[in-house]
Scaffold this motif. Sequence first.
Motif, PDB file in Angstrom:
ATOM      1  N   ASP A  11      22.504  31.564  18.170  1.00 30.88           N
ATOM      2  CA  ASP A  11      21.348  32.340  17.722  1.00 30.88           C
ATOM      3  C   ASP A  11      20.795  31.777  16.416  1.00 30.88           C
ATOM      4  N   GLN A  12      21.276  30.579  16.053  1.00 31.77           N
ATOM      5  CA  GLN A  12      20.801  29.860  14.871  1.00 31.77           C
ATOM      6  C   GLN A  12      20.582  28.403  15.254  1.00 31.77           C
ATOM      7  N   PHE A  13      19.722  27.725  14.539  1.00 37.43           N
ATOM      8  CA  PHE A  13      19.505  26.300  14.753  1.00 37.43           C
ATOM      9  C   PHE A  13      20.169  25.579  13.597  1.00 37.43           C
ATOM     10  N   GLY A  14      21.229  24.861  13.899  1.00 35.29           N
ATOM     11  CA  GLY A  14      21.966  24.118  12.884  1.00 35.29           C
ATOM     12  C   GLY A  14      23.085  24.939  12.271  1.00 35.29           C
ATOM     13  N   LYS A  15      23.909  24.276  11.501  1.00 29.83           N
ATOM     14  CA  LYS A  15      25.040  24.920  10.837  1.00 29.83           C
ATOM     15  C   LYS A  15      24.712  25.111   9.369  1.00 29.83           C
ATOM     16  N   GLY A  16      25.303  26.115   8.771  1.00 31.89           N
ATOM     17  CA  GLY A  16      25.046  26.387   7.364  1.00 31.89           C
ATOM     18  C   GLY A  16      24.623  27.826   7.179  1.00 31.89           C
ATOM     19  N   ASP A  17      23.628  28.030   6.360  1.00 32.44           N
ATOM     20  CA  ASP A  17      23.155  29.367   6.054  1.00 32.44           C
ATOM     21  C   ASP A  17      22.627  30.048   7.317  1.00 32.44           C
ATOM     22  N   ALA A  18      23.175  31.238   7.614  1.00 31.49           N
ATOM     23  CA  ALA A  18      22.813  31.950   8.851  1.00 31.49           C
ATOM     24  C   ALA A  18      21.343  32.354   8.873  1.00 31.49           C
ATOM     25  N   GLU A  19      20.851  32.870   7.780  1.00 31.86           N
ATOM     26  CA  GLU A  19      19.455  33.312   7.731  1.00 31.86           C
ATOM     27  C   GLU A  19      18.501  32.135   7.919  1.00 31.86           C
ATOM     28  N   LEU A  20      18.808  31.026   7.281  1.00 29.98           N
ATOM     29  CA  LEU A  20      17.989  29.824   7.443  1.00 29.98           C
ATOM     30  C   LEU A  20      18.033  29.347   8.895  1.00 29.98           C
ATOM     31  N   GLY A  21      19.218  29.363   9.502  1.00 33.60           N
ATOM     32  CA  GLY A  21      19.358  28.935  10.893  1.00 33.60           C
ATOM     33  C   GLY A  21      18.548  29.781  11.846  1.00 33.60           C
ATOM     34  N   GLU A  22      18.503  31.098  11.587  1.00 35.01           N
ATOM     35  CA  GLU A  22      17.707  31.995  12.423  1.00 35.01           C
ATOM     36  C   GLU A  22      16.214  31.711  12.262  1.00 35.01           C
ATOM     37  N   THR A  23      15.803  31.437  11.032  1.00 36.13           N
ATOM     38  CA  THR A  23      14.394  31.123  10.758  1.00 36.13           C
ATOM     39  C   THR A  23      13.992  29.814  11.420  1.00 36.13           C
ATOM     40  N   VAL A  24      14.860  28.812  11.361  1.00 34.68           N
ATOM     41  CA  VAL A  24      14.558  27.513  11.968  1.00 34.68           C
ATOM     42  C   VAL A  24      14.470  27.644  13.486  1.00 34.68           C
ATOM     43  N   LEU A  25      15.352  28.461  14.080  1.00 31.23           N
ATOM     44  CA  LEU A  25      15.292  28.686  15.533  1.00 31.23           C
ATOM     45  C   LEU A  25      13.976  29.354  15.910  1.00 31.23           C
ATOM     46  N   GLU A  26      13.576  30.353  15.129  1.00 30.12           N
ATOM     47  CA  GLU A  26      12.291  31.020  15.391  1.00 30.12           C
ATOM     48  C   GLU A  26      11.136  30.022  15.294  1.00 30.12           C
ATOM     49  N   THR A  27      11.152  29.193  14.268  1.00 30.04           N
ATOM     50  CA  THR A  27      10.089  28.195  14.081  1.00 30.04           C
ATOM     51  C   THR A  27      10.037  27.226  15.257  1.00 30.04           C
ATOM     52  N   PHE A  28      11.205  26.784  15.719  1.00 27.94           N
ATOM     53  CA  PHE A  28      11.273  25.865  16.859  1.00 27.94           C
ATOM     54  C   PHE A  28      10.549  26.460  18.069  1.00 27.94           C
ATOM     55  N   PHE A  29      10.886  27.708  18.413  1.00 24.79           N
ATOM     56  CA  PHE A  29      10.273  28.314  19.598  1.00 24.79           C
ATOM     57  C   PHE A  29       8.818  28.715  19.367  1.00 24.79           C
ATOM     58  N   ALA A  30       8.455  29.064  18.141  1.00 25.65           N
ATOM     59  CA  ALA A  30       7.052  29.366  17.831  1.00 25.65           C
ATOM     60  C   ALA A  30       6.186  28.132  18.049  1.00 25.65           C
ATOM     61  N   LEU A  31       6.690  26.974  17.646  1.00 28.10           N
ATOM     62  CA  LEU A  31       5.950  25.722  17.832  1.00 28.10           C
ATOM     63  C   LEU A  31       5.999  25.253  19.281  1.00 28.10           C
ATOM     64  N   LEU A  32       7.145  25.422  19.924  1.00 28.85           N
ATOM     65  CA  LEU A  32       7.293  24.984  21.310  1.00 28.85           C
ATOM     66  C   LEU A  32       6.306  25.691  22.232  1.00 28.85           C
ATOM     67  N   LYS A  33       6.125  26.990  22.044  1.00 27.03           N
ATOM     68  CA  LYS A  33       5.231  27.742  22.945  1.00 27.03           C
ATOM     69  C   LYS A  33       3.774  27.310  22.814  1.00 27.03           C
ATOM     70  N   GLN A  34       3.446  26.602  21.732  1.00 32.76           N
ATOM     71  CA  GLN A  34       2.078  26.140  21.510  1.00 32.76           C
ATOM     72  C   GLN A  34       1.822  24.748  22.091  1.00 32.76           C
ATOM     73  N   GLN A  35       2.876  24.100  22.569  1.00 29.15           N
ATOM     74  CA  GLN A  35       2.732  22.750  23.103  1.00 29.15           C
ATOM     75  C   GLN A  35       2.012  22.770  24.447  1.00 29.15           C
ATOM     76  N   GLU A  36       1.320  21.698  24.729  1.00 22.71           N
ATOM     77  CA  GLU A  36       0.639  21.586  26.012  1.00 22.71           C
ATOM     78  C   GLU A  36       1.656  21.471  27.144  1.00 22.71           C
ATOM     79  N   GLU A  37       2.698  20.649  26.923  1.00 17.13           N
ATOM     80  CA  GLU A  37       3.764  20.495  27.914  1.00 17.13           C
ATOM     81  C   GLU A  37       4.931  21.390  27.527  1.00 17.13           C
ATOM     82  N   LEU A  38       5.265  22.306  28.387  1.00  9.84           N
ATOM     83  CA  LEU A  38       6.366  23.228  28.137  1.00  9.84           C
ATOM     84  C   LEU A  38       7.607  22.751  28.885  1.00  9.84           C
TER      85      LEU A  38
END
Length: 112
Positions: A11-38
Amino acid sequence: MKDKVILVTSDQFGKGDAELGETVLETFFALLKQQEELPAAVFCVNRGVFALTEQSLAAVHLKELAEKGVPVLACKTCVDAYGLEGKLIAGEISTMKHFLELAARYAVLTIG
């Protein structure tokens, strides 16, 4: 991305700070859904199934990916182990057999 299955192992992207990992995971999927190729699919295992629950900021974006036709799947064994049945707000429950079928057809990109 259309020839890839994204395997979410946490439920996190990467190891380390949990809150940062959750934010990075959210950012990844927020950007992914905007891509032309899913991606061909998103498959969540282990703690990755928590990304499909109300407690995850990524769940909103994963739900939108599903609405765009991307299969968003949760490992049934993992959902059961964490007691999350009925608590997923995005995706649907699937099996490891289904993941193996997807992995046989598409490249797997693992994040977590």
